[in-house]
Scaffold this active site. Structure first.
Site, PDB file in Angstrom:
ATOM      1  N   GLU A 179      10.137  -4.389  -4.330  1.00 25.66           N
ATOM      2  CA  GLU A 179      10.163  -4.175  -5.778  1.00 25.66           C
ATOM      3  C   GLU A 179      11.587  -4.061  -6.351  1.00 25.66           C
ATOM      4  OE1 GLU A 179       7.596  -0.762  -6.344  1.00 25.66           O
ATOM      5  OE2 GLU A 179       5.916  -1.743  -5.364  1.00 25.66           O
ATOM      6  N   ASN A 222       8.977  -8.136  -1.059  1.00 29.27           N
ATOM      7  CA  ASN A 222       7.607  -7.784  -1.427  1.00 29.27           C
ATOM      8  C   ASN A 222       7.602  -7.198  -2.839  1.00 29.27           C
ATOM      9  OD1 ASN A 222       4.792  -7.168  -0.603  1.00 29.27           O
ATOM     10  ND2 ASN A 222       5.430  -5.020  -0.694  1.00 29.27           N
ATOM     11  N   HIS A 258      -1.978  -6.214  -6.671  1.00 39.24           N
ATOM     12  CA  HIS A 258      -2.785  -5.123  -7.238  1.00 39.24           C
ATOM     13  C   HIS A 258      -3.397  -5.667  -8.529  1.00 39.24           C
ATOM     14  CE1 HIS A 258      -1.593  -2.089  -4.394  1.00 39.24           C
ATOM     15  NE2 HIS A 258      -0.330  -2.452  -4.528  1.00 39.24           N
ATOM     16  N   GLU A 287      -1.036  -6.210  -0.453  1.00 37.88           N
ATOM     17  CA  GLU A 287      -1.611  -4.944  -0.943  1.00 37.88           C
ATOM     18  C   GLU A 287      -2.788  -5.190  -1.883  1.00 37.88           C
ATOM     19  OE1 GLU A 287       1.406  -2.324  -2.581  1.00 37.88           O
ATOM     20  OE2 GLU A 287       2.860  -2.880  -1.041  1.00 37.88           O
ATOM     21  N   ASP A 289      -5.883  -5.125  -4.045  1.00 40.32           N
ATOM     22  CA  ASP A 289      -7.072  -4.403  -4.489  1.00 40.32           C
ATOM     23  C   ASP A 289      -7.401  -4.885  -5.892  1.00 40.32           C
ATOM     24  OD1 ASP A 289      -5.044  -2.906  -5.829  1.00 40.32           O
ATOM     25  OD2 ASP A 289      -5.346  -1.143  -4.571  1.00 40.32           O
TER      26      ASP A 289
HETATM   27  O1  9MR Z   1      -0.825   3.817  -1.887  1.00 32.51           O
HETATM   28  C1  9MR Z   1       0.404   4.502  -2.055  1.00 32.51           C
HETATM   29  C2  9MR Z   1       0.110   5.909  -2.571  1.00 32.51           C
HETATM   30  O2  9MR Z   1      -0.518   6.669  -1.573  1.00 32.51           O
HETATM   31  C3  9MR Z   1       1.398   6.574  -3.012  1.00 32.51           C
HETATM   32  O3  9MR Z   1       1.079   7.814  -3.617  1.00 32.51           O
HETATM   33  C4  9MR Z   1       2.155   5.665  -3.971  1.00 32.51           C
HETATM   34  C5  9MR Z   1       3.450   6.285  -4.452  1.00 32.51           C
HETATM   35  O4  9MR Z   1       4.300   5.368  -4.995  1.00 32.51           O
HETATM   36  O5  9MR Z   1       2.431   4.433  -3.331  1.00 32.51           O
HETATM   37  C6  9MR Z   1       1.265   3.725  -3.025  1.00 32.51           C
HETATM   38  O6  9MR Z   1       1.584   2.468  -2.448  1.00 32.51           O
HETATM   39  C7  9MR Z   1       2.378   1.578  -3.235  1.00 32.51           C
HETATM   40  C8  9MR Z   1       3.173   0.707  -2.280  1.00 32.51           C
HETATM   41  O7  9MR Z   1       3.919   1.490  -1.402  1.00 32.51           O
HETATM   42  C9  9MR Z   1       4.085  -0.254  -3.028  1.00 32.51           C
HETATM   43  N1  9MR Z   1       3.352  -1.040  -3.976  1.00 32.51           N
HETATM   44  C10 9MR Z   1       2.481  -0.284  -4.904  1.00 32.51           C
HETATM   45  C11 9MR Z   1       1.543   0.616  -4.098  1.00 32.51           C
HETATM   46  C12 9MR Z   1       0.560   1.322  -5.025  1.00 32.51           C
HETATM   47  O8  9MR Z   1       1.249   2.181  -5.878  1.00 32.51           O
END
Ligand code: 9MR
Length: 389
Positions: A179, A222, A258, A287, A289
């Site tokens: 990101e 990513n 997402h 990732e 969903d």
């Molecule tokens: O799924 C992750 C969640 O448990 C955390 O609280 C969150 C904090 O930023 O991050 C989520 O995973 C993220 C991933 O690391 C990067 N892309 C977005 C994902 C969803 O927020």
């Protein structure tokens, strides 16, 4: 909808102790098509084409810590059973992020990450490492520290060398940089500590250090909102082309995906992935969903579930159609542990299984799409139902 209960306590125990799985631990290169022993032959990893890795995030850390349940990955045996049976690849949802793996300056905590890698080896799964250079989930000692540029550079180099080196040969793909652009395609020069303090050149160094630590690992950029051809994915395209021209070891570009049924499906996903593949890169969905706005009673309608299933199917089809897209990861497989309702009020039901691990239409969409792809490649799964459409 007639969901099938998939996993028994015996299967959950098998995930921990199967002799076949133990033997597999010695195998250097996990393959996506091997399902341990007596697992049912209709699981996603089983029906996937050979060499195609169908993965999930392993739930733990992050939002889970605020929820009224124990750590899913370590404590929920039924969850572990499904994780082992269904998936040929696992990603650390939070457990390899800086705040977990490097909680104090000079002190690493590998406990949770080691457990995931061990589990994966045990169950012949590939591992995606997530992540090394990011603006979020960094420990306070780092974000609030008073470091010179030279010190910060040394800290990042030590981190990458130590973490990537520890899992050398056991993590197949690393999200080295996560990101780094905003949605307009501008580098995050304020909220990303590394880019802000060290300049954009640090990105190339991060890839070089990761490559030195594990020359066989595939190194990725990513991001989210890069499914389509847009300002952000264009920024990656330009950057990656430039870095590769300089000989920087960048091997892949991945779209998190997402998605939400609130918005149209990104219909140019395949075209977008293909232009990166044409640069000679691997691509991946990392990732996926598909969240939705829930009705007042919290129960999605059949129509909503069908639309969601269609988004899952289209995302998978796009990846299957692109040469070099052989890693397809969903961000959790059960609504029991999804991050979505915690971050988006009124939205949810984003994964492919209900809270009790029964399968949704989205699961079946993945399953039949994978089976069809296998059949197209001459690997048949005769007992599986064909895709509905
Ligand atoms: O799924 C992750 C969640 O448990 C955390 O609280 C969150 C904090 O930023 O991050 C989520 O995973 C993220 C991933 O690391 C990067 N892309 C977005 C994902 C969803 O927020």
């Amino acid at each position: 909808m007639k969901p099938i209960r998939l996993v028994t306590a015996a299967l959950a125990a098998m995930a921990l102790s199967s002799p076949l799985a133990l033997a597999a631990a010695a195998s250097p290169a996990p393959t996506g098509d091997l399902t341990p022993g007596h697992a049912k032959k209709d699981t996603l990893r089983w029906v996937a084409p050979k060499g195609f890795y169908i993965g999930t995030a392993a739930a733990g850390g992050g939002h889970h810590e605020e929820q009224p349940y124990p750590d899913p990955f370590t404590k929920d045996l039924e969850y572990r059973g499904v994780l082992a049976a269904e998936f040929g690849s696992v990603s650390a949802e939070n457990q390899m992020k800086w705040e977990y793996i490097h909680p104090e300056q000079g002190r690493y905590n590998f406990g949770m990450a080691d457990a995931i890698v061990k589990f994966a080896q045990h169950n012949r799964q590939a591992v995606r490492g997530h992540t090394l250079l990011w603006h979020s989930q960094n420990p306070e000692w780092l974000e609030q520290g008073d470091f010179t540029a030279d010190e910060l550079r040394a800290i990042l180099r030590d981190h990458i060398t130590t973490v990537v080196g520890r899992y050398k040969g056991r993590i197949q793909q690393w999200d080295v940089a996560n990101e780094i652009f905003d949605d307009s395609g501008n580098l995050r020069t304020t909220d990303n500590i590394w880019i802000r303090e060290l300049g954009p050149g640090i990105i190339a160094d991060a890839f070089r250090w990761a490559h030195q630590a594990d020359p066989r690992a595939k190194l990725f950029f990513n991001d989210y909102n890069v499914e389509s051809v847009n300002a952000k994915s264009n920024a990656y395209y330009t950057l990656i082309k430039d870095l590769r021209a300089q000989g920087v070891p960048v091997h892949g570009f991945s779209a998190q995906a997402h998605l939400s049924t609130r918005y149209g499906f990104p219909g140019d996903l395949e075209t977008n992935l293909k232009r990166f593949a044409d640069l000679g890169l691997g691509t991946a969905i990392t990732e996926l969903d598909v969240r939705m706005d829930l009705p007042a009673d919290g129960v999605p309608t059949a129509e909503m579930l069908a639309k969601q299933a269609d988004y899952y199917r289209q995302t998978l089809t796009a990846c299957l159609n692109v040469k070099g897209c052989n890693s397809f990861t969903i961000w959790g497989f059960t609504d029991k542990y999804s991050w979505v309702p915690v971050f988006f009020t009124g939205q949810g039901a984003a994964t492919v299984m209900w809270e009790d691990f029964t399968r949704k239409p989205a699961y079946h969409a993945l399953q039949c799409t994978l089976a069809k792809a296998s059949a197209d490649r001459g690997q048949h799964h005769p007992h599986l139902p064909a895709c509905a459409k």
